[in-house]
Design an enzyme around this catalytic site. Sequence first.
Site, PDB file in Angstrom:
ATOM      1  N   HIS A  55       4.325   4.497  12.166  1.00 57.05           N
ATOM      2  CA  HIS A  55       3.250   5.430  12.522  1.00 57.05           C
ATOM      3  C   HIS A  55       3.697   6.567  13.433  1.00 57.05           C
ATOM      4  O   HIS A  55       2.872   7.163  14.127  1.00 57.05           O
ATOM      5  CB  HIS A  55       2.065   4.698  13.179  1.00 57.05           C
ATOM      6  CG  HIS A  55       1.390   3.722  12.281  1.00 57.05           C
ATOM      7  ND1 HIS A  55       0.176   3.144  12.601  1.00 57.05           N
ATOM      8  CD2 HIS A  55       1.741   3.209  11.073  1.00 57.05           C
ATOM      9  CE1 HIS A  55      -0.185   2.310  11.624  1.00 57.05           C
ATOM     10  NE2 HIS A  55       0.762   2.347  10.695  1.00 57.05           N
ATOM     11  N   ASP A  72       6.312   2.238   6.161  1.00 56.29           N
ATOM     12  CA  ASP A  72       5.047   1.509   6.155  1.00 56.29           C
ATOM     13  C   ASP A  72       4.087   2.252   5.230  1.00 56.29           C
ATOM     14  O   ASP A  72       3.452   3.219   5.651  1.00 56.29           O
ATOM     15  CB  ASP A  72       4.489   1.440   7.572  1.00 56.29           C
ATOM     16  CG  ASP A  72       3.171   0.713   7.670  1.00 56.29           C
ATOM     17  OD1 ASP A  72       2.803   0.019   6.694  1.00 56.29           O
ATOM     18  OD2 ASP A  72       2.492   0.849   8.705  1.00 56.29           O
ATOM     19  N   HIS A  92       0.844  -1.204   0.000  1.00 56.43           N
ATOM     20  CA  HIS A  92       0.000   0.000   0.000  1.00 56.43           C
ATOM     21  C   HIS A  92       0.875   1.249   0.000  1.00 56.43           C
ATOM     22  O   HIS A  92       1.954   1.274   0.575  1.00 56.43           O
ATOM     23  CB  HIS A  92      -0.955   0.001   1.193  1.00 56.43           C
ATOM     24  CG  HIS A  92      -0.301   0.091   2.550  1.00 56.43           C
ATOM     25  ND1 HIS A  92      -0.062   1.289   3.173  1.00 56.43           N
ATOM     26  CD2 HIS A  92       0.139  -0.870   3.397  1.00 56.43           C
ATOM     27  CE1 HIS A  92       0.496   1.067   4.355  1.00 56.43           C
ATOM     28  NE2 HIS A  92       0.633  -0.234   4.517  1.00 56.43           N
ATOM     29  N   ASP A  95      -0.438   4.451   0.834  1.00 55.99           N
ATOM     30  CA  ASP A  95      -0.851   5.484   1.780  1.00 55.99           C
ATOM     31  C   ASP A  95      -0.042   5.372   3.063  1.00 55.99           C
ATOM     32  O   ASP A  95       0.547   4.325   3.357  1.00 55.99           O
ATOM     33  CB  ASP A  95      -2.343   5.379   2.092  1.00 55.99           C
ATOM     34  CG  ASP A  95      -2.710   4.118   2.854  1.00 55.99           C
ATOM     35  OD1 ASP A  95      -2.260   3.024   2.442  1.00 55.99           O
ATOM     36  OD2 ASP A  95      -3.449   4.206   3.854  1.00 55.99           O
ATOM     37  N   ASP A 122       4.622  -6.065   3.705  1.00 56.83           N
ATOM     38  CA  ASP A 122       4.127  -5.045   4.635  1.00 56.83           C
ATOM     39  C   ASP A 122       4.478  -5.379   6.078  1.00 56.83           C
ATOM     40  O   ASP A 122       3.865  -4.867   7.007  1.00 56.83           O
ATOM     41  CB  ASP A 122       2.607  -4.903   4.471  1.00 56.83           C
ATOM     42  CG  ASP A 122       2.045  -3.662   5.141  1.00 56.83           C
ATOM     43  OD1 ASP A 122       2.829  -2.748   5.447  1.00 56.83           O
ATOM     44  OD2 ASP A 122       0.821  -3.603   5.369  1.00 56.83           O
ATOM     45  N   GLU A 132      -4.932   1.513   2.981  1.00 55.10           N
ATOM     46  CA  GLU A 132      -4.735   0.358   3.860  1.00 55.10           C
ATOM     47  C   GLU A 132      -4.713   0.775   5.318  1.00 55.10           C
ATOM     48  O   GLU A 132      -5.212   0.058   6.189  1.00 55.10           O
ATOM     49  CB  GLU A 132      -3.431  -0.359   3.491  1.00 55.10           C
ATOM     50  CG  GLU A 132      -3.236  -1.714   4.180  1.00 55.10           C
ATOM     51  CD  GLU A 132      -2.535  -1.646   5.536  1.00 55.10           C
ATOM     52  OE1 GLU A 132      -2.448  -2.681   6.218  1.00 55.10           O
ATOM     53  OE2 GLU A 132      -2.078  -0.541   5.923  1.00 55.10           O
ATOM     54  N   GLU A 133      -4.150   1.953   5.579  1.00 61.85           N
ATOM     55  CA  GLU A 133      -3.986   2.389   6.970  1.00 61.85           C
ATOM     56  C   GLU A 133      -5.313   2.714   7.650  1.00 61.85           C
ATOM     57  O   GLU A 133      -5.366   2.827   8.873  1.00 61.85           O
ATOM     58  CB  GLU A 133      -3.059   3.608   7.026  1.00 61.85           C
ATOM     59  CG  GLU A 133      -1.613   3.328   6.626  1.00 61.85           C
ATOM     60  CD  GLU A 133      -0.868   2.453   7.615  1.00 61.85           C
ATOM     61  OE1 GLU A 133      -1.475   2.028   8.618  1.00 61.85           O
ATOM     62  OE2 GLU A 133       0.320   2.185   7.377  1.00 61.85           O
TER      63      GLU A 133
END
Length: 415
Positions: A389, A150, A87, A89, A207, A184-185
């Site tokens: 994150h 990520d 992903h 995003d 991932d 995805e997040e």
Amino acid sequence: MYLTSSAEWQDKLLQRFLTYVRIYSTSQPGEDITPSTLRQWDIAKHLFNELKSLGLEDVSIDDHGYVMGYVPSTHEKDLPTVGFISHYDTSPDFSGENVNPIIWKNYDGKDLLLNEKTGFTLKVLDFPELKEHIGESIITTDGTTLLGADDKAGVAEIVTAAEYLLAHPEIKHGRIAIGFTPDEEIGKGADLFDVKKFGAEWAYTMDGGEVGELEYENFNAGGAVISIVGKSVHPGSAKNKMVNAALLAVEFSNLMPANETPATTEGYEGFFHLTHITGNVEKAKLHYIIRDHDRKLYEERKLFMIETVSNLNSKYGDKTFKIDIEDQYFNMKEKIADKMFIIDIAEKAMDKVGIKANIKAIRGGTDGSKLSYMGLPCPNIFAGGLNFHGPYEFVPLESMIKATNVIIAIAESID
């Protein structure tokens, strides 16, 4: 083997990753469009154009930002198509705008001062895993944003592996499908993924975190919203009249098991996680996520919350509490258990490039969990990043090289 002995290809991987993380592509929960943010189109279109320029077949981008492309087969046999997915995003948990990556070559094992102005430091005491990467090139943030490894590390690894395979037709492999997803997040990355169009018999999401991670189990996941209606009365004359919704929210929270939260669990242990609470005397609302690897225990957790609401309504009156629960995704193990050969292929590919597989359960979910229930078995492989994150996120270049080598080795091993 593969990228390990080539400075040129390692630099391709690095520069590609640095380009991706500088593209602002944070997703946003609560939106009813896909992608959830217009800014995600910037990286989606970049990837579409890049895949076309590299010479992949049937490159496409659909109305929702899903990008697909194919490395043609170089094998004389009719082999199954295998896919690789990441992903693009980044998490809305922390700013992903104006990312300024820093490269620390030949890392010496000491604390890293990421930002001289603020003093923001990545400390070995707090993150001892840094010691495992002494002598490597570590890529960090400048302490003001997340990095975006990520999962832009996974995206860079897949694109670089595809380019490498195109440049080395002597490596025999079947058709390779690659796909990149938005959102995805926020739990929507696979929602509109066209499995039939993708055309793979199985796939791997790139991932994961640390080198060697190979995962085919994840949480069963749901979200719960508890709405509470109180009764606001002037506090001077409130006796036996006022119903304080904010206090009832606290009461509900206290009825959840104190030792079953993210901060008190690990491994296969599930939890209730209060993510957001608002309230006053008149109204209050609690947002929870519910997680458990075991489907039966997951269903019991949902039932426990429903029964708690029922008991509180018996105490305070009907319609004081209302609960809405929505399933988010389920444990992909249920769909992969009879296809364990795809795990064996990944494990053997890791061994081929000198990596010991660390097969473990994900305390979370990936696009692969939903895709597995959509007919595309899709376990997860490490991408190399750590501390996702937030501003402490980092990824060693050497870990990304290893992940890229695993992709190539998987492609080569299917015969």
